[in-house]
Structure formats: structure tokens, C-alpha cells
Motif scaffolding. Structure first.
Motif, PDB file in Angstrom:
ATOM      1  N   ASN A  37       0.828  -1.206   0.000  1.00 51.55           N
ATOM      2  CA  ASN A  37       0.000   0.000   0.000  1.00 51.55           C
ATOM      3  C   ASN A  37       0.863   1.256   0.000  1.00 51.55           C
ATOM      4  OD1 ASN A  37      -2.766   1.222   0.259  1.00 51.55           O
ATOM      5  ND2 ASN A  37      -1.822   2.055   2.106  1.00 51.55           N
ATOM      6  N   GLU A  38       2.005   1.202   0.686  1.00 44.84           N
ATOM      7  CA  GLU A  38       2.916   2.346   0.669  1.00 44.84           C
ATOM      8  C   GLU A  38       3.451   2.586  -0.740  1.00 44.84           C
ATOM      9  OE1 GLU A  38       7.099   3.967   2.663  1.00 44.84           O
ATOM     10  OE2 GLU A  38       6.164   2.132   3.419  1.00 44.84           O
ATOM     11  N   ALA A  40       1.983   1.712  -3.549  1.00 47.07           N
ATOM     12  CA  ALA A  40       0.868   2.172  -4.370  1.00 47.07           C
ATOM     13  C   ALA A  40       0.499   3.620  -4.062  1.00 47.07           C
ATOM     14  CB  ALA A  40      -0.338   1.261  -4.169  1.00 47.07           C
ATOM     15  N   SER A  41       0.659   4.031  -2.831  1.00 44.83           N
ATOM     16  CA  SER A  41       0.324   5.392  -2.429  1.00 44.83           C
ATOM     17  C   SER A  41       1.405   6.381  -2.853  1.00 44.83           C
ATOM     18  CB  SER A  41       0.123   5.473  -0.910  1.00 44.83           C
ATOM     19  OG  SER A  41      -0.953   4.651  -0.501  1.00 44.83           O
ATOM     20  N   THR A  42       2.648   5.900  -2.970  1.00 45.28           N
ATOM     21  CA  THR A  42       3.764   6.767  -3.352  1.00 45.28           C
ATOM     22  C   THR A  42       3.814   6.982  -4.859  1.00 45.28           C
ATOM     23  OG1 THR A  42       5.054   5.993  -1.470  1.00 45.28           O
ATOM     24  CG2 THR A  42       6.269   7.061  -3.243  1.00 45.28           C
ATOM     25  N   GLU A  44       2.850   7.663  -8.624  1.00 41.24           N
ATOM     26  CA  GLU A  44       1.841   8.531  -9.219  1.00 41.24           C
ATOM     27  C   GLU A  44       2.017   8.568 -10.733  1.00 41.24           C
ATOM     28  OE1 GLU A  44       2.692  12.262  -7.300  1.00 41.24           O
ATOM     29  OE2 GLU A  44       1.165  11.930  -5.764  1.00 41.24           O
ATOM     30  N   MET A  60      -3.525  -2.768  -6.366  1.00 39.68           N
ATOM     31  CA  MET A  60      -3.466  -1.587  -5.509  1.00 39.68           C
ATOM     32  C   MET A  60      -3.110  -0.341  -6.322  1.00 39.68           C
ATOM     33  SD  MET A  60      -1.646  -2.782  -1.967  1.00 39.68           S
ATOM     34  CE  MET A  60      -2.350  -4.029  -0.889  1.00 39.68           C
ATOM     35  N   LEU A  61      -2.158  -0.474  -7.241  1.00 40.97           N
ATOM     36  CA  LEU A  61      -1.756   0.661  -8.079  1.00 40.97           C
ATOM     37  C   LEU A  61      -2.930   1.153  -8.916  1.00 40.97           C
ATOM     38  CD1 LEU A  61       1.707  -0.705  -9.244  1.00 40.97           C
ATOM     39  CD2 LEU A  61       1.380   1.407  -7.932  1.00 40.97           C
ATOM     40  N   LYS A  62      -3.681   0.232  -9.479  1.00 43.19           N
ATOM     41  CA  LYS A  62      -4.831   0.608 -10.302  1.00 43.19           C
ATOM     42  C   LYS A  62      -5.927   1.240  -9.447  1.00 43.19           C
ATOM     43  CE  LYS A  62      -6.133  -2.211 -13.624  1.00 43.19           C
ATOM     44  NZ  LYS A  62      -5.788  -1.450 -14.854  1.00 43.19           N
ATOM     45  N   ASP A  63      -6.119   0.723  -8.233  1.00 45.12           N
ATOM     46  CA  ASP A  63      -7.136   1.269  -7.347  1.00 45.12           C
ATOM     47  C   ASP A  63      -6.827   2.706  -6.934  1.00 45.12           C
ATOM     48  OD1 ASP A  63      -8.625  -1.042  -7.450  1.00 45.12           O
ATOM     49  OD2 ASP A  63      -7.916  -1.825  -5.531  1.00 45.12           O
ATOM     50  N   LYS A  64      -5.531   3.074  -6.979  1.00 44.19           N
ATOM     51  CA  LYS A  64      -5.135   4.449  -6.644  1.00 44.19           C
ATOM     52  C   LYS A  64      -5.316   5.392  -7.827  1.00 44.19           C
ATOM     53  CE  LYS A  64      -3.596   3.525  -2.435  1.00 44.19           C
ATOM     54  NZ  LYS A  64      -4.198   4.091  -1.207  1.00 44.19           N
ATOM     55  N   ASN A  66      -3.779   5.120 -10.865  1.00 41.33           N
ATOM     56  CA  ASN A  66      -2.599   5.244 -11.717  1.00 41.33           C
ATOM     57  C   ASN A  66      -2.814   4.571 -13.072  1.00 41.33           C
ATOM     58  OD1 ASN A  66      -0.680   6.485  -9.750  1.00 41.33           O
ATOM     59  ND2 ASN A  66      -1.077   4.592  -8.645  1.00 41.33           N
TER      60      ASN A  66
END
Length: 207
Positions: A37-38, A40-42, A44, A60-64, A66
Motif C-alpha cells: 500500500n505504501e 501504491a500510495s507513493t 503517481e 493496488m496501483l490501479k485502485d489508486k 494510476n
């Protein structure tokens, strides 16, 4: 590509292992979801994931929100990601990035230890070449502060009879922190290191 057989073995059990169901590997993957999650959150913008495996970080990356391109060399791992999680993980690896574009971030989790020591600098350079001028490379992986630290872990887990884990620790090409620092310095890059558990470190590399 010598680890294809390992990927074939890991594919059907990987998700259960990283979620803590396999006691032998539990310490390796403590805080696994939080670590991903870190990442994926970092990350961009346009993100390339190398060694996507079964697609946990990809999701997770797609859910953010990106724009994600994901690659993995293992047909078996890609099958889990694509067929069970409805992703589009394509063939590729650290030395074979099948996209003619630049990315804001390149992320890789628990895959860099498959790169031989003498090839790690080339892999890092190849990834940096695929980044924008202000892009960053995030490497989350098992790494060791020293040979003694690694051997102490092997001794500890041998005593617990975790022989699959200790065989892995002696077989695959886990990075030593000082070696990574030297590689990054020689390449004229910047490095930040944060330890996430007694096995995992997050390295952030930038130009």
C-alpha cells in the motif's frame, strides 16, 4: 531466467504465503499489505511494475487511479494475475521492458533478488533509462545489512526447521545494503533506504 521452476511452484501458493498462511515464510512477509500500500500510495501517474507476480501490487496501483503497465517473466504467475484477478500482466523483466515510453515511477516488490549480483547495476540502469527526468524507482525486497546478519537469520531459521526458507536464503541473489549503495553511487544516482521488517527494505532511487 533460471528461476522459472521456482515461479511455477510459487504461483498457486504465493497469495496464501504472503498473507501469512505459511508459517515458514510469515516473518518475511510481515506487514505485506501495508508495504504494498505504501508503494501504491507513493507512485503517481504512469507506473511500470516489474515482477508483478500474481498481481497484488498491480491491483493496488490501479485502485489508486494510476495508469499501470505490469510485466512478469513467469507464465504461471501471469496466469494467476490475469485469469483470477482480471489483469493484463504482460511478459517482460528487468532487462526486457516491452514499452517505448517513459514512466513517472517504476516499482518492483520481492523480485529483485532474482537478478544476479553482477547484473544488478545493469538492471537498475535499464530501469532508470525508462523513467522520466524526475521519475523514481521503488525497490521493495529482502535485503541484508551484512553477511553476518544473513547467516544469523539462516542459523535461527534452521533451528526452527524452516528449511525451505533457509534454502531460499542461500540460493537466490539477495542484495546487501552496502553493495546497493555502491552501485547507486557509481551510477550517479540518489538513494533512500527504509527497513520494513527484519527481511524487507524499501529502496527509493532517483536521478
Amino acid at each position: 531466467m533460471e528461476f522459472m521452476d521456482i515461479f511455477k511452484k510459487w504461483a498457486p501458493e504465493y497469495d496464501a504465503t504472503v498473507s501469512g498462511e505459511n508459517e515458514e515464510y510469515r516473518d518475511v512477509f510481515i506487514n505485506y499489505s501495508e508495504m504494498l500500500n505504501e508503494l501504491a500510495s507513493t507512485a503517481e501517474g504512469k507506473v511500470l511494475e516489474i515482477g508483478a507476480g500474481t498481481g497484488n501490487l498491480t491491483l493496488m496501483l490501479k485502485d489508486k487511479g494510476n495508469e499501470v503497465s505490469a510485466i512478469d517473466p513467469s507464465e504461471d504467475m501471469r496466469a494467476v494475475a490475469n485469469e483470477t484477478k482480471h489483469l493484463n500482466v504482460q511478459y517482460g523483466h528487468f532487462f526486457d521492458i516491452p514499452f517505448d515510453e517513459s514512466f513517472n515511477y517504476i516499482v518492483t516488490s520481492f523480485a529483485f533478488h532474482h537478478v544476479k549480483p553482477e547484473e544488478k547495476a545493469g538492471a537498475i540502469q535499464n530501469m532508470m533509462n525508462a523513467l522520466t527526468a524526475d521519475g523514481k524507482l521503488l525497490i521493495l525486497d529482502t535485503m541484508f545489512e551484512s553477511e553476518k546478519y544473513k547467516q544469523d537469520l539462516i542459523h535461527y531459521y534452521n533451528n526452527k526447521e524452516y528449511f525451505n526458507l533457509t534454502e531460499d536464503l542461500q540460493t537466490e541473489y539477495y542484495t546487501y545494503i552496502e553493495d546497493l549503495k555502491a552501485i547507486v553511487k557509481d551510477l550517479g544516482l540518489n538513494l533512500e533506504m527504509v527497513q520494513k521488517n527484519k527481511f524487507a527494505w524499501l529502496a527509493t532511487i532517483s536521478k
